[in-house]
Design a protein around this motif. Structure first.
Motif, PDB file in Angstrom:
ATOM      1  N   LEU A  89       0.823  -1.196   0.000  1.00  0.00           N
ATOM      2  CA  LEU A  89       0.000   0.000   0.000  1.00  0.00           C
ATOM      3  C   LEU A  89       0.866   1.258   0.000  1.00  0.00           C
ATOM      4  O   LEU A  89       0.480   2.282  -0.536  1.00  0.00           O
ATOM      5  N   LEU A  90       2.013   1.182   0.633  1.00  0.00           N
ATOM      6  CA  LEU A  90       3.031   2.238   0.565  1.00  0.00           C
ATOM      7  C   LEU A  90       4.346   1.569   0.190  1.00  0.00           C
ATOM      8  O   LEU A  90       4.697   0.540   0.749  1.00  0.00           O
ATOM      9  N   GLU A  91       5.048   2.165  -0.745  1.00  0.00           N
ATOM     10  CA  GLU A  91       6.309   1.586  -1.211  1.00  0.00           C
ATOM     11  C   GLU A  91       7.461   2.537  -0.946  1.00  0.00           C
ATOM     12  O   GLU A  91       7.269   3.755  -0.857  1.00  0.00           O
ATOM     13  N   ILE A  92       8.639   1.984  -0.857  1.00  0.00           N
ATOM     14  CA  ILE A  92       9.849   2.780  -0.668  1.00  0.00           C
ATOM     15  C   ILE A  92      10.166   3.481  -1.985  1.00  0.00           C
ATOM     16  O   ILE A  92      10.111   2.877  -3.049  1.00  0.00           O
ATOM     17  N   SER A  93      10.482   4.765  -1.903  1.00  0.00           N
ATOM     18  CA  SER A  93      10.947   5.500  -3.072  1.00  0.00           C
ATOM     19  C   SER A  93      12.444   5.788  -2.859  1.00  0.00           C
ATOM     20  O   SER A  93      12.960   5.560  -1.763  1.00  0.00           O
ATOM     21  N   PRO A  94      13.156   6.280  -3.874  1.00  0.00           N
ATOM     22  CA  PRO A  94      14.602   6.450  -3.719  1.00  0.00           C
ATOM     23  C   PRO A  94      15.042   7.286  -2.518  1.00  0.00           C
ATOM     24  O   PRO A  94      16.063   7.005  -1.923  1.00  0.00           O
ATOM     25  N   HIS A  95      14.274   8.300  -2.146  1.00  0.00           N
ATOM     26  CA  HIS A  95      14.702   9.161  -1.047  1.00  0.00           C
ATOM     27  C   HIS A  95      13.667   9.298   0.056  1.00  0.00           C
ATOM     28  O   HIS A  95      13.743  10.212   0.871  1.00  0.00           O
ATOM     29  N   LEU A  96      12.694   8.399   0.093  1.00  0.00           N
ATOM     30  CA  LEU A  96      11.647   8.484   1.105  1.00  0.00           C
ATOM     31  C   LEU A  96      11.208   7.078   1.486  1.00  0.00           C
ATOM     32  O   LEU A  96      10.737   6.317   0.646  1.00  0.00           O
ATOM     33  N   SER A  97      11.366   6.733   2.750  1.00  0.00           N
ATOM     34  CA  SER A  97      10.979   5.400   3.213  1.00  0.00           C
ATOM     35  C   SER A  97       9.501   5.381   3.587  1.00  0.00           C
ATOM     36  O   SER A  97       8.855   6.422   3.705  1.00  0.00           O
ATOM     37  N   VAL A  98       8.985   4.192   3.803  1.00  0.00           N
ATOM     38  CA  VAL A  98       7.599   4.030   4.241  1.00  0.00           C
ATOM     39  C   VAL A  98       7.416   4.717   5.591  1.00  0.00           C
ATOM     40  O   VAL A  98       6.396   5.377   5.838  1.00  0.00           O
TER      41      VAL A  98
END
Length: 163
Positions: A89-98
């Protein structure tokens, strides 16, 4: 007849001039763009480290701080992060964690803050804060069937028997 021919020649000449000017404008625009220096960004490592330090110092250091900032204890917060991550439902992005996404969301709703305040606290742009607030809100909404029970339509006996 002669005037019609002259009119056609003038229109053709005008169209040719227009096409030539448009081509020149495209060429000049391309040259100007090539002269501009490209926007370069500094290393992200330092900014990311500062952002994680903020989370460690202000939120994850103790249960009291976490509860004051997010209205959650650390164990419950990380359990919710795990659920959101496991269900994609929420995924890790390159510069922002769950954890960062959920912390921004919970901090916003826990203190009724504006995006500008949250973005300043977490070192993010307004757009980033807004985008991930909506994603976190959607993710929490997807858990409604599993964790939120609809209210009962029956009147409890204690209330029904009390006149």
């Amino acid at each position: 007849m002669v005037s019609k021919m002259n009119k056609r020649k003038r229109m053709a000449r005008g169209a040719a001039v227009f096409v030539a000017l448009a081509a020149m404008a495209v060429i000049v625009r391309t040259i100007i763009r090539k002269r501009r220096p490209c926007i370069t960004y500094g290393p992200m490592h330092e900014r990311d480290r500062i952002r994680y330090d903020y989370l460690n110092q202000k939120i994850w250091q103790s249960d009291v701080l976490c509860k004051n900032m997010l209205r959650f204890e650390r164990a419950a917060f990380f359990r919710l992060c795990g659920i959101l991550r496991d269900r994609n439902l929420l995924e890790i992005s390159p510069h922002l964690s769950v954890e960062q996404k959920l912390a921004m969301f919970l901090h916003t709703i826990g203190h009724i803050l504006w995006n500008r305040v949250v973005s300043a606290n977490f070192g993010r742009s307004y757009a980033t804060t807004s985008i991930y607030f909506r994603k976190a809100l959607h993710a929490i909404g997807e858990l409604r069937n599993d964790y939120i029970m609809p209210p009962s339509l029956e009147t409890p006996a204690k209330i029904a028997g009390n006149h």
